[in-house]
Design a protein around this motif. Structure first.
Motif, PDB file in Angstrom:
ATOM      1  N   SER A 135       0.834  -1.199   0.000  1.00 13.03           N
ATOM      2  CA  SER A 135       0.000   0.000   0.000  1.00 13.03           C
ATOM      3  C   SER A 135       0.870   1.249   0.000  1.00 13.03           C
ATOM      4  CB  SER A 135      -0.920   0.029   1.235  1.00 13.03           C
ATOM      5  OG  SER A 135      -1.731  -1.121   1.292  1.00 13.03           O
ATOM      6  N   ARG A 136       0.280   2.344  -0.491  1.00 14.98           N
ATOM      7  CA  ARG A 136       0.907   3.668  -0.390  1.00 14.98           C
ATOM      8  C   ARG A 136       0.180   4.399   0.731  1.00 14.98           C
ATOM      9  NH1 ARG A 136       3.189   5.451  -5.672  1.00 14.98           N
ATOM     10  NH2 ARG A 136       2.760   7.572  -4.942  1.00 14.98           N
ATOM     11  N   LEU A 137       0.883   4.636   1.835  1.00 17.31           N
ATOM     12  CA  LEU A 137       0.245   5.224   3.004  1.00 17.31           C
ATOM     13  C   LEU A 137       0.942   6.507   3.422  1.00 17.31           C
ATOM     14  CD1 LEU A 137      -0.396   2.043   5.220  1.00 17.31           C
ATOM     15  CD2 LEU A 137      -1.999   3.227   3.706  1.00 17.31           C
ATOM     16  N   SER A 138       0.153   7.402   3.916  1.00 12.97           N
ATOM     17  CA  SER A 138       0.637   8.652   4.493  1.00 12.97           C
ATOM     18  C   SER A 138      -0.223   8.940   5.719  1.00 12.97           C
ATOM     19  CB  SER A 138       0.530   9.787   3.470  1.00 12.97           C
ATOM     20  OG  SER A 138      -0.812   9.943   3.035  1.00 12.97           O
ATOM     21  N   PRO A 196       7.083  -0.177  12.346  1.00 12.60           N
ATOM     22  CA  PRO A 196       8.175  -0.613  11.460  1.00 12.60           C
ATOM     23  C   PRO A 196       9.182   0.526  11.247  1.00 12.60           C
ATOM     24  CG  PRO A 196       6.223  -0.091  10.172  1.00 12.60           C
ATOM     25  CD  PRO A 196       5.818   0.025  11.614  1.00 12.60           C
ATOM     26  N   GLU A 197      10.436   0.149  10.960  1.00 13.36           N
ATOM     27  CA  GLU A 197      11.508   1.135  10.836  1.00 13.36           C
ATOM     28  C   GLU A 197      12.316   0.924   9.558  1.00 13.36           C
ATOM     29  OE1 GLU A 197      14.026   2.094  14.269  1.00 13.36           O
ATOM     30  OE2 GLU A 197      12.795   0.732  15.458  1.00 13.36           O
ATOM     31  N   ARG A 198      12.960   2.018   9.159  1.00 11.66           N
ATOM     32  CA  ARG A 198      14.036   1.997   8.159  1.00 11.66           C
ATOM     33  C   ARG A 198      15.261   2.607   8.831  1.00 11.66           C
ATOM     34  NH1 ARG A 198      13.211   2.693   2.641  1.00 11.66           N
ATOM     35  NH2 ARG A 198      14.405   4.621   2.741  1.00 11.66           N
ATOM     36  N   ARG A 199      16.287   1.779   9.040  1.00 15.64           N
ATOM     37  CA  ARG A 199      17.475   2.245   9.749  1.00 15.64           C
ATOM     38  C   ARG A 199      18.645   2.427   8.787  1.00 15.64           C
ATOM     39  NH1 ARG A 199      17.633  -1.542  15.252  1.00 15.64           N
ATOM     40  NH2 ARG A 199      15.687  -0.737  16.177  1.00 15.64           N
ATOM     41  N   HIS A 200      19.342   3.552   8.955  1.00 17.44           N
ATOM     42  CA  HIS A 200      20.526   3.822   8.143  1.00 17.44           C
ATOM     43  C   HIS A 200      21.757   3.750   9.047  1.00 17.44           C
ATOM     44  CE1 HIS A 200      23.056   5.412   4.979  1.00 17.44           C
ATOM     45  NE2 HIS A 200      23.529   6.296   5.831  1.00 17.44           N
ATOM     46  N   GLY A 259       8.610   0.563   3.563  1.00 19.52           N
ATOM     47  CA  GLY A 259       9.424   0.611   2.359  1.00 19.52           C
ATOM     48  C   GLY A 259       9.938   2.008   2.052  1.00 19.52           C
ATOM     49  N   ASP A 260      10.112   2.292   0.773  1.00 17.99           N
ATOM     50  CA  ASP A 260      10.723   3.545   0.326  1.00 17.99           C
ATOM     51  C   ASP A 260       9.802   4.738   0.587  1.00 17.99           C
ATOM     52  OD1 ASP A 260      12.919   2.144  -0.591  1.00 17.99           O
ATOM     53  OD2 ASP A 260      12.067   1.878  -2.599  1.00 17.99           O
ATOM     54  N   SER A 261      10.450   5.871   0.804  1.00 13.78           N
ATOM     55  CA  SER A 261       9.717   7.132   0.900  1.00 13.78           C
ATOM     56  C   SER A 261       9.326   7.583  -0.503  1.00 13.78           C
ATOM     57  CB  SER A 261      10.580   8.189   1.582  1.00 13.78           C
ATOM     58  OG  SER A 261       9.940   9.446   1.539  1.00 13.78           O
ATOM     59  N   LEU A 262       8.068   7.914  -0.672  1.00 10.63           N
ATOM     60  CA  LEU A 262       7.551   8.320  -1.980  1.00 10.63           C
ATOM     61  C   LEU A 262       7.343   9.822  -2.080  1.00 10.63           C
ATOM     62  CD1 LEU A 262       4.889   5.472  -2.393  1.00 10.63           C
ATOM     63  CD2 LEU A 262       7.256   5.504  -3.201  1.00 10.63           C
ATOM     64  N   GLY A 263       7.803  10.552  -1.044  1.00 10.14           N
ATOM     65  CA  GLY A 263       7.659  11.999  -1.048  1.00 10.14           C
ATOM     66  C   GLY A 263       6.382  12.475  -0.408  1.00 10.14           C
ATOM     67  N   ARG A 264       6.410  13.697   0.141  1.00 10.68           N
ATOM     68  CA  ARG A 264       5.238  14.318   0.770  1.00 10.68           C
ATOM     69  C   ARG A 264       4.674  13.458   1.910  1.00 10.68           C
ATOM     70  NH1 ARG A 264       1.803  16.795  -4.382  1.00 10.68           N
ATOM     71  NH2 ARG A 264       3.504  18.105  -5.232  1.00 10.68           N
ATOM     72  N   GLY A 265       5.568  12.847   2.662  1.00  9.61           N
ATOM     73  CA  GLY A 265       5.147  12.055   3.813  1.00  9.61           C
ATOM     74  C   GLY A 265       4.545  10.709   3.483  1.00  9.61           C
ATOM     75  N   GLU A 266       4.609  10.302   2.219  1.00  8.69           N
ATOM     76  CA  GLU A 266       4.010   9.039   1.803  1.00  8.69           C
ATOM     77  C   GLU A 266       5.083   7.951   1.706  1.00  8.69           C
ATOM     78  OE1 GLU A 266       0.514   7.959  -1.321  1.00  8.69           O
ATOM     79  OE2 GLU A 266       2.332   8.822  -2.201  1.00  8.69           O
TER      80      GLU A 266
END
Length: 629
Positions: free
Chosen positions: A500-503, A549-553, A579-586
């Protein structure tokens, strides 16, 4: 300086191991039995010096001594302390040193209980353990030195692989190593038996507690490894049929077969040759697993070694132990002229059938694991043997094993069971009904493939409870297998997932549950930065769970790691991957609903608990019988 002291301590341990390997055979061959009084001092001394070596390496990690190459490759000053400790066995050199340490611990434990065995027998077994310690020590000294210095010294370390920065790493490898090295005891007993040239029921009695303890440790290690794959890798599965995973499954299968053979040998004096062979093969498969994981023949997060010389040395180690032990087996073992005095439906037959099924399953996994490696080594290209091969080939054997598990409690030694058929009909009807209901109960989709697996799992779980005498320890072990299989089947057939694409403020629906995305937090960890989402799960407006859930760098390794969020329950798990950031908080978000997946871990815990109860019962019974005498 600490590193050099650790290396000197390892040299001292190697020298003592050489004496431990030589003294028993010199004393027995030259009839100098007083020399055997040195065996306890040698065994304990080896463990002490290897422990000092391991402590020296640990001190280098804790103090961030980046002049040690191994520490610089797997440590960082920002790494939390408990991960620094786990990093000791997080790479090739440290893992081999830890394996040597636990092998020496098993040798010392055997020394503690030496008075429970005949002097000549235990002396030969300790001698075999000594030579195993010598071989592994020499490999570490010449090919896997964890104290190699780095010039010039680095100001900062490369950090531990982020995929290994998980709590399961602290316990998963040690449990596997304890299990692997524990089978060295049954291997040493088998070698001592072959060297003596006589074998009987006593050997089976001697080996059973050690094999059972090692089996419990290996089972617990496999459980944590499967949980690590499920909770850390972010693909929603728990077993990938990777060669590294199969490396631990192979000795588990042969050890399970060995336990069944030892039960027959100890009770009825049958199949001693099979017990000796399986004792040898189980430890050989542990060495083979070490070669597969650490030789560099495959690429995996578990596969540490990339040096061809190390792989050749490990292959030579495996080949030497295998050649010597199997040659001795071929020269010393003769056929048993004793006629079978049991009929086709006796407990002996069922245990023999279990041996055959587990043996075939082990050969099947071995072929699927090694064939791609051999195919590639011969320069024929690359070949992948994946889940379809293993699932299709192993399924018939698993189903037959479940059938035997439910039938075995009704069988007797030597003769066919005399059982009221209603005792069998009731659990059979319950199992068949459960299989039919499960194939279509949880969704509108019909899954006929569920019926045989679920029905036989319920049969194995319920039938022993209707037997005239309930064997609770066996029921826990076999029932644990059935419960784990039920979890695997429901997770495989009824898991659903959705991308899903969630914001913030948006919602997705999956399996009748609503997943609402609230916000994204930016966090700073000890050695990473993180984007963490807040997702709530509700059903008909009632909140049920919260997922983060997290994305760690990780800046040092420049790696991006996905940390799934999991909320486990007895009926289902909610699982989310950011998953990936799609921009605008999504963000792209992967959502999973996995029914009964927690039963996999619960069933495995049942197996371990049942094994520990059986071990306690066996050791207590042994002590009580000695006191009566």
């Amino acid at each position: 300086m600490i590193g050099e002291l650790g290396l000197l301590s390892l040299l001292a341990a190697t020298s003592l191991a050489l004496l431990l390997g030589c003294v028993p055979f010199i004393a027995l061959h030259g009839r100098r039995l007083p020399l055997l009084c040195w065996l306890p001092s040698l065994s304990y001394g080896i463990t002490l010096f290897i422990a000092l070596t391991l402590l020296a390496l640990g001190w280098c990690f804790v103090t961030d001594d980046f002049s040690v190459l191994y520490v610089a490759q797997h440590n960082n000053s920002q790494l939390p302390l408990f991960y620094k400790i786990a990093a000791i066995w997080g790479g090739h050199e440290g893992s081999m040193l830890f394996l040597l340490f636990v092998l020496s611990v098993w040798s010392s434990v055997l020394t503690v209980f030496r008075r429970h065995y005949p002097l000549r027998f235990v002396a030969r077994a300790l001698g075999v353990m000594g030579w195993l310690l010598v071989i592994l020590s020499l490999f570490i000294l010449f090919f896997s030195n964890p104290f190699e210095r780095l010039f010039p010294t680095l100001a900062e370390g490369r950090d531990l692989n982020p995929m290994l920065q998980d709590l399961a790493l602290i316990f998963h490898p040690p449990l596997l190593y304890l299990g692997y090295s524990g089978f060295a005891i049954s291997f040493a007993f088998a070698m001592a038996t072959l060297l003596e040239g006589s074998y009987g029921q006593n050997t089976a009695h001697y080996s059973r507690p050690w094999v059972l303890a090692s089996w419990c440790l290996l089972t617990a290690g496999i459980l944590l490894g499967a949980w690590w794959a499920y909770s850390e890798l972010g693909w929603g599965g728990w077993w990938f049929w990777d060669p590294v995973e199969n490396a631990s499954l192979l000795p588990w299968l042969t050890a399970s077969a060995l336990l069944h053979v030892l039960a027959i040998s100890a009770r009825r004096g049958l199949y001693h040759q099979w017990g000796i062979l399986l004792s040898l093969v189980t430890f050989q498969l542990c060495l083979l697993g070490t070669f597969i994981v650490r030789s560099g023949v495959l690429t995996s997060v578990h596969a540490f070694a990339v040096d061809a010389a190390r792989g050749e040395a490990l292959l030579a180690l495996f080949g030497t132990v295998t050649l010597i032990s199997l040659t001795l087996f071929a020269l010393r073992v003769r056929g048993n002229p004793r006629r079978a005095d049991f009929n086709v439906f006796s407990l002996e037959t069922l245990l023999l059938a279990a041996l055959v099924l587990l043996g075939i399953a082990a050969i099947t996994v071995l072929i699927g694991t090694l064939y791609p490696l051999i195919f590639s080594a011969l320069g024929l290209g690359t070949l992948s043997v994946g889940a379809p091969y293993f699932n299709q080939t192993l399924t018939p054997f698993v189903l037959l094993m479940l059938l035997l598990m439910g039938w075995a409690p009704f069988a007797h030694w030597q003769q066919s069971p005399k059982t009221d058929y209603w005792r069998l009909m009731v659990p059979a009807l319950l199992a068949l009904s459960g299989g039919l209901l499960s194939s279509g109960l949880l969704s509108q989709t019909w899954h006929p493939g569920m019926i045989p697996g679920v029905a036989l799992a319920l049969w194995a779980l319920s039938a022993p409870l209707f037997a005239p005498q309930i064997r609770w320890r066996s029921w826990l072990i076999h029932g644990g297998v059935a419960v784990s299989l039920l979890g695997m089947l429901f997770a495989a057939y009824y898991s659903v997932e959705q991308g899903s694409r969630l914001s913030p403020g948006r919602q997705a629906t999956l399996a009748g549950y609503q997943f609402t995305y609230h916000e994204t937090e930016l966090l700073v960890g000890p050695n990473y930065t993180s984007e963490r989402a807040l997702i709530t799960v509700s059903h008909e407006g009632q909140p049920i769970a919260t997922l983060r859930p997290e994305r760690r760098h990780y800046s040092v390794r420049e790696m991006l790691m996905i940390e799934p969020a999991i909320v486990s329950g007895p009926l289902a798990d909610f699982y989310a991957v950011l998953g990936d950031s799609l921009g605008r908080g999504e963000y792209s978000v992967r959502l999973y609903h996995k029914p009964l997946v927690s039963w996999i871990w619960g069933g495995t815990l049942m197996m371990v608990f049942g094994g520990l109860l059986a071990l306690w019962h066996r050791t207590r019974g042994s002590h009580e019988s000695k006191e009566v005498k």
